[in-house]
Scaffold this motif. Structure first.
Motif, PDB file in Angstrom:
ATOM      1  N   THR A  42       4.596  -6.068   4.461  1.00 38.89           N
ATOM      2  CA  THR A  42       5.405  -5.965   3.246  1.00 38.89           C
ATOM      3  C   THR A  42       4.893  -4.919   2.256  1.00 38.89           C
ATOM      4  O   THR A  42       5.603  -4.599   1.295  1.00 38.89           O
ATOM      5  N   PHE A  45       7.284  -1.893   1.707  1.00 38.24           N
ATOM      6  CA  PHE A  45       8.510  -2.294   1.024  1.00 38.24           C
ATOM      7  C   PHE A  45       8.252  -2.564  -0.453  1.00 38.24           C
ATOM      8  O   PHE A  45       9.072  -2.239  -1.308  1.00 38.24           O
ATOM      9  N   ARG A  46       7.087  -3.154  -0.742  1.00 43.01           N
ATOM     10  CA  ARG A  46       6.754  -3.375  -2.146  1.00 43.01           C
ATOM     11  C   ARG A  46       6.531  -2.059  -2.873  1.00 43.01           C
ATOM     12  O   ARG A  46       6.902  -1.909  -4.038  1.00 43.01           O
TER      13      ARG A  46
END
Length: 64
Positions: A42, A45-46
């Motif tokens: 993630t 995406f963060r």
């Protein structure tokens, strides 16, 4: 009245509890590994969300 399945606090009970704790330890390790993988996956995406977060908030129209 005799019990059909007598409650035993003997050796089998201890072995079962030991096996249960082994499975619990394995589950904890797998949970930690899964959490680390989720964090790594993630991260990009963060970063993108943080990069485009300011632009998307400024283009929002305010309708009253």
């Amino acid at each position: 009245m005799a019990l059909r399945y007598p409650l035993s606090t003997g050796r089998r009970g201890r072995e079962w509890r030991k096996g249960n704790s082994v499975f619990r330890a394995i589950a904890d390790v797998l949970r930690q590994i899964g959490g680390a993988i989720a964090t790594v996956v993630t991260l990009p995406f963060r970063a993108l969300a943080r990069l485009f977060g300011g632009a998307s908030s400024s283009t929002r129209s305010r309708r009253a």
